[in-house]
Design a protein around this motif. Sequence first.
Motif, PDB file in Angstrom:
ATOM      1  N   PHE A   1      -4.523   8.508   8.313  1.00 33.60           N
ATOM      2  CA  PHE A   1      -4.945   7.130   8.055  1.00 33.60           C
ATOM      3  C   PHE A   1      -6.381   7.003   7.550  1.00 33.60           C
ATOM      4  CE2 PHE A   1      -1.581   6.040  11.365  1.00 33.60           C
ATOM      5  CZ  PHE A   1      -0.656   5.649  10.412  1.00 33.60           C
ATOM      6  N   GLY A   2      -7.087   8.124   7.395  1.00 34.63           N
ATOM      7  CA  GLY A   2      -8.417   8.057   6.812  1.00 34.63           C
ATOM      8  C   GLY A   2      -9.539   7.653   7.750  1.00 34.63           C
ATOM      9  N   PHE A   3      -9.378   7.880   9.049  1.00 35.15           N
ATOM     10  CA  PHE A   3     -10.455   7.588  10.006  1.00 35.15           C
ATOM     11  C   PHE A   3     -11.348   8.819  10.134  1.00 35.15           C
ATOM     12  CE2 PHE A   3      -7.469   4.278  11.001  1.00 35.15           C
ATOM     13  CZ  PHE A   3      -8.245   3.215  11.470  1.00 35.15           C
ATOM     14  N   GLY A   4     -12.236   9.021   9.172  1.00 29.14           N
ATOM     15  CA  GLY A   4     -12.963  10.280   9.109  1.00 29.14           C
ATOM     16  C   GLY A   4     -14.418  10.252   9.519  1.00 29.14           C
ATOM     17  N   ILE A   5     -14.952   9.091   9.929  1.00 24.58           N
ATOM     18  CA  ILE A   5     -16.383   9.024  10.240  1.00 24.58           C
ATOM     19  C   ILE A   5     -16.735   9.940  11.415  1.00 24.58           C
ATOM     20  CG2 ILE A   5     -18.275   7.521  10.963  1.00 24.58           C
ATOM     21  CD1 ILE A   5     -16.809   5.216   9.600  1.00 24.58           C
ATOM     22  N   ARG A   6     -15.893   9.949  12.422  1.00 30.24           N
ATOM     23  CA  ARG A   6     -16.156  10.791  13.591  1.00 30.24           C
ATOM     24  C   ARG A   6     -16.208  12.259  13.185  1.00 30.24           C
ATOM     25  NH1 ARG A   6     -12.750  10.134  19.251  1.00 30.24           N
ATOM     26  NH2 ARG A   6     -14.115  11.388  20.590  1.00 30.24           N
TER      27      ARG A   6
ATOM     28  N   ALA B   1       0.858  -1.187   0.000  1.00 31.27           N
ATOM     29  CA  ALA B   1       0.000   0.000   0.000  1.00 31.27           C
ATOM     30  C   ALA B   1       0.894   1.236   0.000  1.00 31.27           C
ATOM     31  CB  ALA B   1      -0.910  -0.002   1.223  1.00 31.27           C
ATOM     32  N   PRO B   2       1.184   1.806  -1.167  1.00 31.88           N
ATOM     33  CA  PRO B   2       2.111   2.945  -1.250  1.00 31.88           C
ATOM     34  C   PRO B   2       1.705   4.113  -0.354  1.00 31.88           C
ATOM     35  CG  PRO B   2       1.592   2.111  -3.432  1.00 31.88           C
ATOM     36  CD  PRO B   2       0.659   1.421  -2.479  1.00 31.88           C
ATOM     37  N   LYS B   3       2.587   4.440   0.586  1.00 32.22           N
ATOM     38  CA  LYS B   3       2.418   5.545   1.532  1.00 32.22           C
ATOM     39  C   LYS B   3       1.184   5.377   2.413  1.00 32.22           C
ATOM     40  CE  LYS B   3       5.955   7.262  -0.550  1.00 32.22           C
ATOM     41  NZ  LYS B   3       7.286   7.003   0.023  1.00 32.22           N
ATOM     42  N   GLY B   4       0.619   4.163   2.435  1.00 32.98           N
ATOM     43  CA  GLY B   4      -0.575   3.916   3.232  1.00 32.98           C
ATOM     44  C   GLY B   4      -0.421   2.685   4.094  1.00 32.98           C
ATOM     45  N   TYR B   5      -1.388   1.795   4.029  1.00 29.14           N
ATOM     46  CA  TYR B   5      -1.348   0.574   4.832  1.00 29.14           C
ATOM     47  C   TYR B   5      -2.353  -0.422   4.264  1.00 29.14           C
ATOM     48  CZ  TYR B   5      -5.526   2.686   6.891  1.00 29.14           C
ATOM     49  OH  TYR B   5      -6.761   3.258   7.064  1.00 29.14           O
ATOM     50  N   ALA B   6      -2.103  -1.692   4.491  1.00 33.71           N
ATOM     51  CA  ALA B   6      -3.059  -2.743   4.168  1.00 33.71           C
ATOM     52  C   ALA B   6      -3.732  -3.182   5.458  1.00 33.71           C
ATOM     53  CB  ALA B   6      -2.342  -3.919   3.512  1.00 33.71           C
ATOM     54  N   TYR B   7      -4.969  -3.647   5.356  1.00 34.98           N
ATOM     55  CA  TYR B   7      -5.645  -4.059   6.577  1.00 34.98           C
ATOM     56  C   TYR B   7      -6.554  -5.255   6.334  1.00 34.98           C
ATOM     57  CZ  TYR B   7      -9.676  -1.285   4.859  1.00 34.98           C
ATOM     58  OH  TYR B   7     -10.719  -0.774   4.121  1.00 34.98           O
ATOM     59  N   LEU B   8      -6.756  -6.014   7.412  1.00 38.65           N
ATOM     60  CA  LEU B   8      -7.647  -7.163   7.435  1.00 38.65           C
ATOM     61  C   LEU B   8      -8.469  -7.077   8.713  1.00 38.65           C
ATOM     62  CD1 LEU B   8      -8.667 -10.019   6.627  1.00 38.65           C
ATOM     63  CD2 LEU B   8      -6.652 -10.942   7.824  1.00 38.65           C
ATOM     64  N   LEU B   9      -9.783  -7.023   8.563  1.00 34.19           N
ATOM     65  CA  LEU B   9     -10.699  -6.927   9.695  1.00 34.19           C
ATOM     66  C   LEU B   9     -11.668  -8.092   9.630  1.00 34.19           C
ATOM     67  CD1 LEU B   9     -11.475  -3.106   9.332  1.00 34.19           C
ATOM     68  CD2 LEU B   9      -9.897  -4.150  10.976  1.00 34.19           C
ATOM     69  N   VAL B  10     -11.763  -8.840  10.712  1.00 30.62           N
ATOM     70  CA  VAL B  10     -12.647 -10.006  10.781  1.00 30.62           C
ATOM     71  C   VAL B  10     -13.512  -9.894  12.027  1.00 30.62           C
ATOM     72  CG1 VAL B  10     -12.796 -12.514  10.905  1.00 30.62           C
ATOM     73  CG2 VAL B  10     -10.954 -11.447   9.581  1.00 30.62           C
ATOM     74  N   CYS B  11     -14.823 -10.059  11.838  1.00 31.74           N
ATOM     75  CA  CYS B  11     -15.739  -9.951  12.978  1.00 31.74           C
ATOM     76  C   CYS B  11     -17.027 -10.718  12.681  1.00 31.74           C
ATOM     77  CB  CYS B  11     -16.055  -8.477  13.260  1.00 31.74           C
ATOM     78  SG  CYS B  11     -17.083  -8.192  14.717  1.00 31.74           S
TER      79      CYS B  11
END
Length: 375
Positions: free
Chosen positions: A255-260, A172-182
């Motif tokens: 990091f793009g956590f914009g919902i709040r 993920a160029p200049k970002g991050y990869a993620y895996l969320l399981v729930c």
Amino acid sequence: MTDTIEISGAGPAGLAAAIAVAHSGRKARVCERREDVGKRFHGDFQGLENWTTEIDVLEELATMGIEASFEHTPFYAVTCFSPDGVPREFRSTQPLFYLIRRGSEAGCLDTSLKQQALDAGVVIRFGEKLHRLPSGGIVTQGPRRADAIAAGYLFDTDMADGAYAAISDKLAPKGYAYLLVCKGRGTLATCMFEDFHKERQYLERCVEYFTEKVGVRMKNPRRFGGGGNFSLPRTARKGNMLYAGESAGFQDPLFGFGIRWALISGVEAGRALAEGDPARYEHVWKKRLRAYHQAAATNRWFYERLGERGYATALRKYARENDARAWMKRAYAPALWKKAWYYIMASRGNKPLLQPRENCDCTWCRCDRRLAQAG
């Protein structure tokens, strides 16, 4: 200004604004161009961050009149892989974030906000888009430019619940990869800040990576994607027209956590218009959001210059901290030096997308286009 406050867009910011208007005793009407709320999403997981303030985000939302009636699962730990593949766990005694779902399904944030708005007496018209607001109103039409994109898969799985991230420009160029399981659902994605045209290549690398590291098991995988805009405006007001959410560029640049931020700006815009004091909105968003945006943008400036070795060093350093929420709060906390660096370096080349024009009632200005056609 008319008795009914018009709101263009039924995302989190728009619905939060409508709820705030209704709670203030005024009438609100929301126009949404799609056939339902949440149609940009498909049940994908997102994080509602819980580290920028000491108060829990759900408590803050409650003080603003937003009920946590949507499905939300607190996550206290994240396993983060450095570029060399070393896993490091970041843990807190309080929730780092609440995992929520986006979309038009029951339990999603969007459907919950829609129901709260309807219960408060808000009128929602689907299949309609407001291009002009001659009497003023609130614009919450979502991002108009992609400063970052996410490309990923939604899937069913029998994996145990967990949150994982990987920091590497190869994923993920200049970002991050993620895996969320729930609860039997999963979201795997690459969140990229450059090299967008190769998103498929990066995404498949992420699948291979998480399969190797944590044994990803995807059933019924479905592709999804999206983008975000985080250019801080000079003003989010045009007379009696207020901009909130990503229409104003209110998004976390790090990091793009914009919902709040979307919910806060929507509520404050709704309150300001309901009270007949649109100028107050400028004061409130600049006091509550601007300094955090500047701090996050400054953090991003340094983050983008770390490189693979720098990512590994940073993760190794912060893994020694006892409470991940505490150091995330410090990282996002406004500071004089961050503000100075923002104006000196971090804001360069980041032209505000929102540039309100006087004597214009377009929700998104088309005056230049109309003048050109008239000429």
